[in-house]
Design a protein around this motif. Structure first.
Motif, mmCIF file in Angstrom:
data_model
loop_
_atom_site.group_PDB
_atom_site.id
_atom_site.type_symbol
_atom_site.label_atom_id
_atom_site.label_comp_id
_atom_site.label_asym_id
_atom_site.label_seq_id
_atom_site.Cartn_x
_atom_site.Cartn_y
_atom_site.Cartn_z
ATOM 1 N N HIS A 4 0.835 -1.194 0.000
ATOM 2 C CA HIS A 4 0.000 0.000 0.000
ATOM 3 C C HIS A 4 0.873 1.247 0.000
ATOM 4 O O HIS A 4 1.710 1.446 0.878
ATOM 5 C CB HIS A 4 -0.906 0.004 1.232
ATOM 6 N N PHE A 5 0.681 2.067 -1.025
ATOM 7 C CA PHE A 5 1.500 3.274 -1.161
ATOM 8 C C PHE A 5 0.698 4.326 -1.908
ATOM 9 O O PHE A 5 0.095 4.045 -2.955
ATOM 10 C CB PHE A 5 2.789 2.941 -1.923
ATOM 11 N N HIS A 60 -2.910 3.519 -2.955
ATOM 12 C CA HIS A 60 -3.156 2.435 -3.901
ATOM 13 C C HIS A 60 -2.398 1.190 -3.463
ATOM 14 O O HIS A 60 -1.420 1.260 -2.715
ATOM 15 C CB HIS A 60 -2.725 2.827 -5.315
ATOM 16 N N TYR A 61 -2.862 0.056 -3.965
ATOM 17 C CA TYR A 61 -2.171 -1.201 -3.728
ATOM 18 C C TYR A 61 -1.393 -1.574 -4.982
ATOM 19 O O TYR A 61 -1.951 -1.699 -6.063
ATOM 20 C CB TYR A 61 -3.171 -2.304 -3.367
ATOM 21 N N TRP A 62 -0.093 -1.749 -4.803
ATOM 22 C CA TRP A 62 0.803 -2.062 -5.908
ATOM 23 C C TRP A 62 1.411 -3.440 -5.692
ATOM 24 O O TRP A 62 1.633 -3.858 -4.558
ATOM 25 C CB TRP A 62 1.933 -1.039 -6.002
ATOM 26 N N SER A 63 1.680 -4.133 -6.780
ATOM 27 C CA SER A 63 2.354 -5.421 -6.676
ATOM 28 C C SER A 63 3.724 -5.220 -6.030
ATOM 29 O O SER A 63 4.514 -4.378 -6.465
ATOM 30 C CB SER A 63 2.520 -6.045 -8.062
#
Length: 646
Positions: free
Chosen positions: A218-219, A222-225
């Motif tokens: 989470h950054f 947003h949630y990023w792979s």
């Protein structure tokens, strides 16, 4: 095997010993001792590296690690200094040491006319080599980052070696600053790896990748792979060190250092660190498909961009420097489609022919009394026959002409891009094929301008002479490598023996069959890069031998495009406008208003206030008893009034 590991350790630490002893001993006893020490240490180290390579080759390249000492033990974080000896580390060590030894030998002749003492130069060269060896022999990311920053420091010292030359010091600072920008992302990536994997050691990271590959981070809302973010951060770090587009601007300016420095930085050490990082972390990048696509786009665009700029450069070293930038783009493009073996193969062959081209250019510069403008040369082939022959060999290898080294590695990269059968792969193949034509063109442009045609300065041409033995021997040995390295190494790096050769040091994803697919592409696709290269050579002959008036006429007719390429797509001007000028303006304001106005002005104002107050107090000390009594009475009245009102 324990003996082999000790030889491996000796190969890595001997350059450090040579650097330290040369620096101290040279200062006390002169340059001769420094040269003897560094050349002796590098010779023994190179021999140890080659013996280790042969021994590991015979044993099938098993993975071994040699603990050196406990390095960091702080809180819950623990890191040992361990030398990793697998195929990737051992082959890179042998290659770096071989090229570095030849550069050291070449420097004996090239730096012989220096007015200032050269012990610093030889000490820095060996320090540079040691830092690169620490990078390639690392067993975890912290140790790799130590070597990563070490080559950055050594490059700063070597690029700015002529510290009394403003352009050299500016180039050194530029290289240092641009790399620090990219290194920040790399450092954040290492930190994120530790947070996610709870380790920075390679084997622990690779073992945990299957568990992490589906997680998200989470950054910024947003949630990023997780693997995509980490791979992107590492790739940006690699972009800076390997001078890819947008972070490439330091590389041509690095030519301000002595020519042996250019050969070492651009051939086998600093600029290859980014490729090594991606190959070492191949299990992670295989789980980041979006980042892999970005790598292909950046790499392919870089190789095309640098080739277009190299076509019009008047400076012989800068033309070769942009060639380095372009060839690194090929390596990144191959890594982007998962063909890491092709990247490392081209890295190895490129080390030989690019070092050869730089040292050959240094031989020309040496003969022409430090002249670097190709348009002020010409007609040198009879005066420099050995240099002429080896420059031909280097250019043939660079252009990918059969059977020279570049043919085997660069064509394999283009074939793998086509075999990937993706849109970005075809994009990389198209730009790479066009670049093959441009590469051959600017390579022979250099040859024809320097060695053929009418001399621009007949007196300088007549005074030119071939290089001494200490410079000629490395040229011959590098020319041999540029001729046979491709055909000898291809079966092991990318051919039938590649799986046994790499033995897990480089990993291709389970769904990645690129190492098989590239062998089955259409014959025309395989031949097209060679055809493009021969067409580039033919066009250069027409432009610079048959009809030398054509280039000047084209430059006048296509003035805006010519200036666009000559000014390197205006990246320096753009960065100057966006970053440098605002930074200088802010720095000026802070210097004038904050540092001078507040930091220096406040103590001065306080001192003046204290002095004025003391002066007023002194004037009140009249010595009159009546005035003192009146003052005490007034104070008492005020005190009583306040007390009664309260």
């Amino acid at each position: 095997m324990q003996t082999d590991l000790h030889l491996f350790a000796a190969a890595i630490f001997l350059p450090l010993a040579g650097s330290v002893v040369a620096g101290l001993g040279g200062r006390l006893f002169g340059d001769v001792l420094a040269k003897i020490i560094t050349l002796s240490c590098m010779s023994v180290a190179a021999l140890c590296g080659i013996v280790t390579l042969y021994a590991n080759w015979s044993a099938g390249f098993p993975l071994h690690a040699l603990p050196v000492l406990e390095w960091i033990n702080a809180g819950g974080f623990h890191a040992e200094w361990v030398l990793r000896a697998d195929t990737l580390s051992v082959t890179m060590t042998a290659m770096v040491l071989s090229v570095s030894l030849l550069v050291h030998c070449y420097s004996l002749g090239y730096m012989s006319h220096e007015s200032m003492p050269t012990y610093r130069f030889f000490s820095y060269l060996s320090l540079f080599t040691f830092a690169m060896l620490m990078l390639v022999s690392s067993n975890d990311l912290i140790q790799l980052f130590f070597g990563w920053e070490g080559v950055g420091l050594a490059s700063y010292l070597l690029i700015g070696y002529w510290y009394d030359k403003p352009s050299a010091t500016a180039a050194a600072i530029k290289a240092f600053v641009v790399n620090r920008v990219a290194d920040l992302f790399f450092l954040v990536g290492i930190g994120l790896i530790y947070v996610v994997f709870h380790s920075v050691q390679y084997e622990a990271i690779f073992a945990a990748i299957p568990e992490i590959s589906g997680s998200h981070y989470h950054f910024l809302g947003h949630y990023w792979s997780t693997t995509e973010i980490i791979a992107l951060l590492l790739f940006i770090g690699a972009m800076g060190k390997s001078a890819q587009l947008f972070l490439h601007t330091w590389l041509p300016d690095a030519m301000e250092g002595p020519t042996p420095v250019s050969a070492l930085i651009h051939a086998a050490t600093m600029v290859t660190a980014g490729i090594f990082l991606i190959a070492r972390m191949s299990p992670l990048f295989d789980c980041a498909p979006s980042v892999q696509k970005l790598i292909v786009v950046i790499g392919a665009t870089t190789c095309f961009f640098a080739a277009t700029v190299g076509m019009v450069q008047p400076d012989i070293k800068r033309a070769i420097a942009y060639s380095t930038c372009s060839q690194l783009g090929y390596m990144f493009a191959a890594a982007g489609v998962g063909a890491y073996q092709m990247s490392v193969f081209h890295l190895t062959t490129h080390a030989f022919f690019k070092a050869l081209l730089f040292l050959g250019a240094g031989s020309v510069i040496h003969a022409m009394h430090d002249e670097q403008n190709m348009f002020r040369m010409g007609g040198l082939w009879k005066k420099l026959p050995l240099t002429y022959v080896v420059m031909w060999i280097g250019s043939l290898a660079l252009a990918g002409v059969f059977p020279f080294a570049g043919y085997w590695s660069k064509d394999a990269i283009l074939e793998s891009l086509w075999a990937a059968n993706t849109s970005v792969g075809h994009y990389g193949w198209a730009l790479g094929t066009i670049t093959a034509f441009l590469t051959a063109f600017y390579s022979w442009r250099l040859l024809f301008l320097v060695f053929h045609g009418r001399p621009a300065n007949e007196a300088a041409r007549d005074a030119a002479h071939e290089s001494p033995f200490s410079m000629a021997l490395p040229l011959v040995l590098l020319a041999t490598g540029a001729t046979v390295a491709g055909v000898l190494l291809a079966p092991f790096y990318i051919g039938v023996h590649q799986e046994q050769f790499w033995n897990g040091a480089i990993v291709n994803g389970a769904s990645n069959n690129i190492m098989e697919a590239f062998e089955h592409i259409p014959s025309f696709i395989s031949l097209l890069p060679s055809i493009a290269g021969l067409c580039g050579i033919a066009l250069a002959y027409v432009f610079y031998v048959h009809s030398p008036a054509i280039p000047a006429a084209l430059a006048r007719a296509m003035g805006p495009l010519y200036r666009f390429l000559l000014n390197k797509w205006y990246f320096d001007e753009l960065y100057g406008f966006i970053f440098v000028r605002p930074y200088k303006a802010i720095a000026g304001i802070l210097s004038k208003d904050v540092e001078l106005g507040a930091a220096e002005g406040l103590p001065r104002d306080l001192a003046e206030l204290t002095s004025d107050t003391a002066g007023q107090a002194a004037r009140m000390q009249t010595g009159s008893v009546a005035i003192y009594a009146f003052t005490m009475l007034a104070g008492l009245v005020v005190l009583l009034t306040v007390a009664l009102c309260a």
